[in-house]
Design an enzyme around this catalytic site. Structure first.
Site, mmCIF file in Angstrom:
data_model
loop_
_atom_site.group_PDB
_atom_site.id
_atom_site.type_symbol
_atom_site.label_atom_id
_atom_site.label_comp_id
_atom_site.label_asym_id
_atom_site.label_seq_id
_atom_site.Cartn_x
_atom_site.Cartn_y
_atom_site.Cartn_z
ATOM 1 N N MET A 207 -13.507 -1.838 9.957
ATOM 2 C CA MET A 207 -14.422 -0.734 9.701
ATOM 3 C C MET A 207 -15.647 -1.487 9.143
ATOM 4 O O MET A 207 -15.651 -2.348 8.785
ATOM 5 C CB MET A 207 -13.907 0.194 8.853
ATOM 6 N N HIS B 77 -12.783 -4.136 5.874
ATOM 7 C CA HIS B 77 -11.636 -4.081 5.819
ATOM 8 C C HIS B 77 -11.486 -5.817 5.412
ATOM 9 O O HIS B 77 -12.134 -6.335 4.958
ATOM 10 C CB HIS B 77 -10.498 -3.921 7.087
ATOM 11 N N HIS C 193 -17.642 0.148 2.737
ATOM 12 C CA HIS C 193 -16.469 0.067 3.360
ATOM 13 C C HIS C 193 -16.091 -0.541 4.351
ATOM 14 O O HIS C 193 -16.493 -0.380 5.364
ATOM 15 C CB HIS C 193 -15.576 1.360 3.301
ATOM 16 N N HIS D 20 -4.055 -2.903 -8.317
ATOM 17 C CA HIS D 20 -5.176 -3.522 -8.009
ATOM 18 C C HIS D 20 -6.336 -2.420 -7.612
ATOM 19 O O HIS D 20 -7.195 -2.690 -8.245
ATOM 20 C CB HIS D 20 -4.846 -4.396 -6.707
ATOM 21 N N HIS D 21 -6.196 -1.545 -6.796
ATOM 22 C CA HIS D 21 -7.075 -0.414 -6.742
ATOM 23 C C HIS D 21 -6.215 1.001 -6.144
ATOM 24 O O HIS D 21 -5.151 0.884 -5.639
ATOM 25 C CB HIS D 21 -8.065 -0.837 -5.772
ATOM 26 N N HIS E 75 -2.816 0.385 -4.210
ATOM 27 C CA HIS E 75 -2.473 -1.142 -3.861
ATOM 28 C C HIS E 75 -1.972 -1.745 -4.687
ATOM 29 O O HIS E 75 -2.347 -1.933 -6.084
ATOM 30 C CB HIS E 75 -3.910 -1.875 -3.155
ATOM 31 N N TYR F 84 0.790 -1.211 -0.050
ATOM 32 C CA TYR F 84 -0.173 0.065 -0.023
ATOM 33 C C TYR F 84 0.953 1.210 -0.028
ATOM 34 O O TYR F 84 1.771 1.560 0.713
ATOM 35 C CB TYR F 84 -0.973 0.012 1.300
#
Length: 500
Positions: free
Chosen positions: A463, A391, A389, A243-244, A310, A211
């Site tokens: 989260m 995790h 969202h 990836h994102h 990511h 990240y």
């Protein structure tokens, strides 16, 4: 098993199928529905939606078979699988379903239609279609939820449809959004302009997952502008590496992170809480409706951006140098409404969230009570997009909307994957009123974990929140988070406050 025979027939079918695809691309963003499932084997999946049908094209660097499967959880058991190959100028397509980690069974009710197939260069390409929802209980129902696509290739053709050769290590899984509410892109306004936020020569570590956070100064404008379209720029050849990416706005004293470009340090970005846009593999351009825009350049707007990228590098390559990012379109002609982002769910700081270990389906809830929306919502607002969202342990996220004690509708993803974060347009705008109440429910799988998972910013923390794009902008509407009281936690754990 379906098959097509002969080069002439194959060419004719390709022309008949690709022509509608080209016509469709003029009116939608379907040409952006493409994902690289694996870079090593150059496995590419393309698709488009037409009513109740979905059209696929899968290709891979092989002269054998290429297969994809729709998996409920990323593994073989329960997967709906389709494999295609070309042998002696004949194209074959077979459907299977898997009940365990073994060779899948032939699906006696084949709901896949072969459209075309060919070998060209060193690649095999297969086109096929199916219904979004079939009557076969072995078939995966395609919805707006996240889909986990498993893939496999083999350099040899199967001797017959019932004898699919073992793929060995040439297999994997990717999460994509197959069905969304995206519509055609509008013509850019005459006064539209854009700016780019690109990471600069990032030497990607040779770890499986990285990240990386990069900060950017907010452009200076003569007057406030409206952001209305987000394009994603992926460096050529890095389609499987990136990836994102998440674009976040920061406020306040940002001197410590100005010019930052390094592995993400969550503690340094605590003042960066406004997620403006999220992109992940399989996603296309995101555009606001024509009557709304995201205001930038005002006194209370972000004074710094950062992009969290990511990188997925399972081959541990040390030579990736990346320059990906976003192109953001804006207009100085302000639109009818200012959009904003409201987030609601469960508080995740301190003891706001506690998830026990070794739970296959543990649920937590964040509640936004009517007393809060009576204060935050000054007038009716309309929600047009959502970003759900959680995790790594999150499996499902559901936002329930209540009015006068009755459930009105839900925004949900029953196959949530942290590795595919994306802002999604709703199929229709939802009206939220003063006094409305909301429950955000997240389901977690903590099997294999030995300790309690707490809420927090880290990826191994958790989260349970939903970021909602809405309009018109409300000055008092920022967040609506809840958590159990300290007394409740003490009672649940069987503790006495005097002993704490």
């Amino acid at each position: 098993m379906a098959e097509t025979k002969g080069k002439l027939l194959r060419t004719t079918v390709i022309l008949c199928i690709l022509f509608p695809l080209a016509v469709k691309a003029q009116n939608t963003i379907d040409e952006n529905h493409v994902v690289v499932l694996n870079q090593e084997y150059d496995i590419i999946l393309k698709w488009r939606i037409a009513g109740d049908d979905i059209f696929f094209e899968m290709s891979a660097k092989t002269y054998g078979y290429v297969a994809i499967g729709f998996s409920p959880n990323g593994g073989m058991p329960g997967s709906d699988i389709v494999a295609g190959w070309v042998k002696n100028d004949v194209t074959f397509l077979s459907a299977y379903h898997a009940t365990k980690f073994a060779k899948p069974d032939i699906d006696l009710s084949n709901d896949y239609e072969l459209l075309y197939g060919f070998e060209e260069g060193n690649k095999t390409t297969i086109g096929f279609s199916r219904k979004l929802q079939t009557c076969d209980t072995n078939d995966y129902t395609i919805t707006s939820d996240t889909s986990r696509i498993i893939w496999a290739v083999n350099d040899n053709d199967p001797p017959n449809s019932g004898d699919l050769l073992y793929h060995g290590t040439a297999r994997g899984v990717r999460s994509v959004i197959l069905l969304d509410a995206a519509t055609k892109l509008n013509e850019l306004p005459n006064d539209a302009n854009s700016f780019e936020l690109l990471v600069s020569n990032v030497s990607v570590p040779n770890d499986d997952t990285t990240y990386w956070c990069t900060s950017f100064a907010v452009p200076k404008f003569e007057k406030p502008v409206h952001l209305f379209r987000f394009d994603t720029i992926i460096q050529k050849g890095h389609e499987a590496l990136v990836h994102h990416m998440v674009l976040v706005g920061c406020r306040g004293n940002v001197s410590s992170i100005t010019g930052w470009s390094n592995i993400c340090d969550r503690d340094k970005f605590m003042q960066c809480t406004e997620i403006l846009y999220a992109w992940a593999i399989g996603a296309g351009t995101f555009e606001f409706p024509e009557h709304v825009g995201l205001l930038l350049g005002g006194e209370n707007d972000p004074n710094l951006f950062f992009i969290e990228t990511h990188y997925d590098n399972p081959g541990h390559r040390p030579d990736f140098v990346d320059n990906s990012g976003f192109r953001i379109h804006y207009t100085p002609t302000l639109r009818q409404y200012d959009a904003d982002i409201w987030f609601l769910g469960e508080a995740f700081i301190g003891m706001g969230q506690m998830i026990p270990p070794n739970e296959p389906d543990f649920k937590t809830h964040g509640i936004c009570f009517g007393d809060c929306t009576k204060v935050g919502i000054g007038e009716d607002i309309k929600v047009f997009a959502a970003f759900l969202h959680g995790h790594l342990a999150a499996r499902k996220i559901n936002v329930q909307h209540y009015r006068d004690g009755k459930l009105i509708h839900e925004i949900r993803d029953d196959h949530y994957d942290f590795n595919l974060q994306e802002t999604r347009l709703l199929t229709k705008e939802r009206i939220f009123k003063q006094g409305d109440e909301f429950v955000v429910t997240c389901s977690y799988n903590t099997m294999g974990r030995t300790n309690i998972t707490f809420g927090g910013e880290g990826t191994t923390d958790e989260m349970c929140v939903a970021f909602l794009y809405y309009y018109p902008r409300q000055p008092k509407l920022y967040n609506c988070l809840s958590s159990p009281s300290e007394t409740s936690f003490i009672n649940i754990l069987g503790l006495h406050k005097d002993n704490m």
